[in-house]
Design a protein around this motif. Structure first.
Motif, PDB file in Angstrom:
ATOM      1  N   THR A 101       2.970  -3.899 -14.103  1.00 32.76           N
ATOM      2  CA  THR A 101       2.585  -1.971 -14.675  1.00 32.76           C
ATOM      3  C   THR A 101       3.073  -1.558 -13.221  1.00 32.76           C
ATOM      4  O   THR A 101       3.843   0.135 -12.824  1.00 32.76           O
ATOM      5  N   SER A 102       3.882  -1.747 -12.860  1.00 32.22           N
ATOM      6  CA  SER A 102       4.831  -1.268 -11.245  1.00 32.22           C
ATOM      7  C   SER A 102       5.990  -2.571 -11.270  1.00 32.22           C
ATOM      8  O   SER A 102       6.127  -3.350 -11.544  1.00 32.22           O
ATOM      9  N   PRO A 103       7.357  -1.985 -11.201  1.00 30.58           N
ATOM     10  CA  PRO A 103       8.526  -2.310 -11.306  1.00 30.58           C
ATOM     11  C   PRO A 103       8.975  -3.655 -10.139  1.00 30.58           C
ATOM     12  O   PRO A 103       7.681  -4.024  -9.022  1.00 30.58           O
ATOM     13  N   LYS A 104       9.485  -5.074 -10.177  1.00 31.37           N
ATOM     14  CA  LYS A 104       8.921  -6.047  -9.465  1.00 31.37           C
ATOM     15  C   LYS A 104       9.225  -5.717  -7.866  1.00 31.37           C
ATOM     16  O   LYS A 104       8.785  -6.441  -7.187  1.00 31.37           O
ATOM     17  N   ASP A 105      10.273  -5.413  -7.352  1.00 26.69           N
ATOM     18  CA  ASP A 105      10.782  -5.029  -6.568  1.00 26.69           C
ATOM     19  C   ASP A 105       9.933  -3.870  -5.114  1.00 26.69           C
ATOM     20  O   ASP A 105       9.486  -4.534  -4.482  1.00 26.69           O
ATOM     21  N   VAL A 106       9.183  -3.300  -6.619  1.00 33.47           N
ATOM     22  CA  VAL A 106       7.917  -3.042  -5.861  1.00 33.47           C
ATOM     23  C   VAL A 106       6.955  -3.983  -4.748  1.00 33.47           C
ATOM     24  O   VAL A 106       6.006  -3.608  -4.170  1.00 33.47           O
ATOM     25  N   GLN A 107       6.562  -4.278  -5.766  1.00 29.09           N
ATOM     26  CA  GLN A 107       5.379  -5.361  -5.722  1.00 29.09           C
ATOM     27  C   GLN A 107       5.889  -6.144  -4.714  1.00 29.09           C
ATOM     28  O   GLN A 107       4.974  -6.913  -3.909  1.00 29.09           O
ATOM     29  N   HIS A 108       7.269  -6.664  -4.879  1.00 34.64           N
ATOM     30  CA  HIS A 108       7.574  -7.620  -3.616  1.00 34.64           C
ATOM     31  C   HIS A 108       7.797  -7.200  -2.002  1.00 34.64           C
ATOM     32  O   HIS A 108       6.895  -7.878  -1.321  1.00 34.64           O
TER      33      HIS A 108
END
Ligand code: NI
Length: 255
Positions: A101-108
């Motif tokens: 539900t959130s882009p990977k780069d934002v999660q990271h």
């Protein structure tokens, strides 16, 4: 005396009977619990629970599914709450590639920022890892998360991954899946985890153990998880209760 190290008693699934659910947990011998506040809505409700019951602690953090909603100021909000005497960890934080539900780069980015905060405040972290084992371990290692430590909540990875988490000083926590007949991997992982490094939890209202699978989970059912752990470890229920209580107190630096 059992310690449910991961529950969501503030969830709307308990709005009708929260008091009874908590009373039933106490009847089952669950004397300590950590409620997890993981976004803008659940952090305040978690704090309210922790302030209302002396046996409920709080963890606060930003969930990877909600990473996209984190605003400037939210990290400072979490930091401020960490000074509260009932807040024992930052979490749940981590990576979730299942819901996406959130882009990977934002999660990271959100994951890394919270690890750095935990290290600065010397708080353990509660890790949520769904279908992201390699990246979770890589980021923990790159950020030197061994300096704050914490727990891999409802661990679903292989023994290979578990070993790497143990090497970083993390505890491994097991929930309802341990009671499922066909859950070969978590059983195998627990069999290999040293006795002084595992915790038990419910993650209620989710991940309901056998024989209530399909129904709402509740904190009292952590007893079923403890019973399954006892069988796998060749211990009795009292021994598992004692061990996991001691481990949880060490992990979350209580008393
Ligand atoms: Ni959770």
């Amino acid at each position: 005396m059992l310690f449910d190290t991961h529950t969501h008693l503030d969830a709307e699934q308990f709005d009708e009977d929260r008091e009874e659910v908590i009373a039933r947990a106490l009847e089952q011998g669950v004397t300590q619990m950590i409620n997890i506040g993981f976004n803008r809505e659940t952090i305040p409700t978690t704090m309210k629970l922790a302030e209302s019951y002396d046996f409920i602690y709080a963890a606060v953090g930003w969930h990877p599914q909600d990473a996209i909603t984190m605003q400037p100021g939210d990290l400072e909000w979490i930091e401020k709450l960490c000074a509260h005497e009932k807040v024992v960890a930052i979490g749940e934080i981590g990576l979730d590639y299942y819901w996406d539900t959130s882009p990977k780069d934002v999660q990271h980015r959100v994951f890394r920022e919270q690890i750095r905060l935990a290290k600065r405040l010397n708080m353990p972290i509660v890790i949520h890892d769904r279908d992201a084992h390699e990246d979770v371990v890589r980021i923990l290692r790159e950020e030197h998360a061994e300096e704050c430590g914490g727990v891999m909540h409802c661990f679903s990875g292989s023994w290979e991954i578990a070993k790497q988490c143990l090497d970083l000083g993390f505890y491994i926590s097991f929930g309802g899946p341990l009671t499922f007949k066909n859950a070969r991997v978590p059983k195998e992982v627990l069999a290999n985890v040293p006795n002084d490094r595992f915790l038990i939890e419910t993650d209620s209202p989710y991940l309901t153990p056998h024989p209530y699978r399909g129904k709402r989970n509740e904190t009292g059912y952590v007893r079923l998880v403890a019973e399954a752990a006892a069988e796998i470890k060749g211990l009795n229920l009292e021994e598992v209760a004692k061990i996991t209580m001691k481990n949880a107190q060490a992990c979350f630096r209580l008393g």
